[in-house]
Design an enzyme around this catalytic site. Structure first.
Site, PDB file in Angstrom:
ATOM      1  N   THR A 205       0.819  -1.209   0.000  1.00 29.41           N
ATOM      2  CA  THR A 205       0.000   0.000   0.000  1.00 29.41           C
ATOM      3  C   THR A 205       0.853   1.259   0.000  1.00 29.41           C
ATOM      4  O   THR A 205       1.980   1.251   0.545  1.00 29.41           O
ATOM      5  CB  THR A 205      -0.896   0.015   1.258  1.00 29.41           C
ATOM      6  OG1 THR A 205      -1.512   1.298   1.383  1.00 29.41           O
ATOM      7  CG2 THR A 205      -0.106  -0.236   2.535  1.00 29.41           C
TER       8      THR A 205
ATOM      9  N   TYR B 149      -1.543   0.192  10.180  1.00 31.27           N
ATOM     10  CA  TYR B 149      -1.867  -0.458   8.903  1.00 31.27           C
ATOM     11  C   TYR B 149      -0.654  -0.404   7.971  1.00 31.27           C
ATOM     12  O   TYR B 149      -0.185  -1.433   7.465  1.00 31.27           O
ATOM     13  CB  TYR B 149      -3.085   0.230   8.252  1.00 31.27           C
ATOM     14  CG  TYR B 149      -3.299  -0.215   6.832  1.00 31.27           C
ATOM     15  CD1 TYR B 149      -3.655  -1.532   6.546  1.00 31.27           C
ATOM     16  CD2 TYR B 149      -3.133   0.674   5.764  1.00 31.27           C
ATOM     17  CE1 TYR B 149      -3.811  -1.953   5.223  1.00 31.27           C
ATOM     18  CE2 TYR B 149      -3.303   0.265   4.459  1.00 31.27           C
ATOM     19  CZ  TYR B 149      -3.640  -1.042   4.191  1.00 31.27           C
ATOM     20  OH  TYR B 149      -3.794  -1.453   2.897  1.00 31.27           O
TER      21      TYR B 149
END
Ligand code: UFG
Length: 342
Positions: free
Chosen positions: A127, A151
């Site tokens: 990501t 995350y």
């Protein structure tokens, strides 16, 4: 790649974790259309059985080592694509261990099993959140990794596991793809994003247009950007799926381990997205200016020259109107689906 009828008999086998989820299901579709044999491994915690258009499903959890080992040993895939993960930035701040357990520890367990069964190729969903708040944009793959939430950190750690493993295992190569803002849906509207309480801008705007929410909030209008709102690089999910196929081609042709950004290289502000959503839907939904959301970088766009140059990736849907159009048509299908099931 398009496998011929003949080669399909011995089509490469691809094991896809999280293949019932939003991005995973679009990649499964692309793999199936290209003639690969697909096996999805998914616990259906956020994915859906109906989203798997090709191949079989083993309903299982990555933490279930016995089932994972047996499934991999039986299927003997040529490659693993690993999508299964938690993806909510805000939730990761509140429940960090949940993220490290699922995104990092389960990736480690999967890798141990992958090595045990001697699977040579691995494609990993990473990501743009690994970059945190970059000082300059667009970010290249060399931009320092400074995630600002669990995350992003959980994904960065998994990337590190892969790099360290590939450094010592000559018969193991991986590609990590760093996704920017993935949006849109299948152009035949069979699959698309289907999370409960979606937080993403485009989905949120369209659900507001549909009347599911009374208003859309714009989080922050005082950023140092031309219109004061955050800029993001929105990439159509089918272009992202294609990036996985070219990454697979690269590995199967003997290419080495690589990391690539996946975005178009330019962005749109929140206000521009809202205006486009109004245009596409024809709905003048209510928008409210709200304070900044914690942890949002002002602007994040991808330098994606590397994947274009090295893998020949050629995106086809670099068009915000088309992206929002497919997402809107999918929202209507989803609503009808929910109505039928209620
Ligand atoms: N936004 C709003 N209102 C909303 C929702 C979002 O104004 O209701 C704004 C956000 O503040 C942000 C922009 O729209 O400025 C985009 O927000 P998203 O939630 O759609 O996406 P993010 O950029 O926060 O997150 C995405 C991925 C993450 C990934 C991250 C990398 O969803 O998985 O990019 O930066 F980590």
């Amino acid at each position: 790649m398009n496998l011929s009828q003949n080669s399909r008999k011995s089509a490469p086998r691809i094991f896809v974790t999280g293949g019932a989820g939003y991005i995973g299901s679009h990649v499964v579709k692309a793999l199936g259309e290209a003639g690969y044999e697909v096996l999805v491994y998914d616990n259906l915690s956020s994915g859906n059985r109906w989203a798997i258009l090709y191949g079989d499903l083993v309903e299982g959890d990555l933490a279930d080592r016995v089932l994972l080992e047996k499934t991999l040993a039986d299927f003997r895939p040529d490659a693993v694509m690993h999508f299964a993960a938690f993806i909510e930035v805000n939730e990761s701040v509140r429940q960090p261990l949940k993220y490290y357990r699922n995104n990092t520890l389960n990736a480690l367990k999967l890798l141990e099993t992958v090595r045990q069964v001697e699977i040579p190729y691995f494609i990993f969903s990473s990501t743009a959140a690994v970059y945190g708040t970059p000082e300059t944009i667009p970010v290249t793959e060399q931009t320092p990794l400074q995630p600002i939430n669990p995350y992003g950190a959980s994904k960065m750690m998994s990337e590190r596991l892969l790099a360290d493993l590939a450094a010592v295992e000559s018969n193991f190569n991986y590609v990590a793809l760093r996704y920017f803002n993935v949006a849109g849906a299948d152009s035949r509207f069979r699959i698309g994003q289907a999370y409960e309480n979606a937080t993403h801008l485009i989905t949120r705007a369209l659900k507001t247009a549909h009347g599911e929410y009374a208003k859309l909030q714009i989080f922050g209008t005082d950023y140092p950007t031309p219109d004061g709102t955050c800029i993001r690089d929105y990439i159509h999910v089918d272009d992202l799926a294609e990036a996985h196929l070219v990454a697979l081609d690269h590995l199967m042709a003997g290419g080495g381990s690589e990391i690539f950004n996946c975005g178009y290289g330019h962005g749109y502000s929140v206000r521009e997205v809202v205006e486009m959503a109004r245009k596409v839907t024809g709905m003048d939904f209510t928008v409210e200016e709200a304070p900044r959301r914690e942890g949002d970088p002002a602007a994040l766009t991808a330098d994606s020259r590397r994947i274009r140059r090295k893998l020949g990736w050629q995106p086809r849907y670099d068009d915000l109107e088309f992206i929002i159009h497919t997402a809107w048509e999918w929202e209507k299908v989803l609503k009808a689906k929910k109505y039928r099931n209620s």
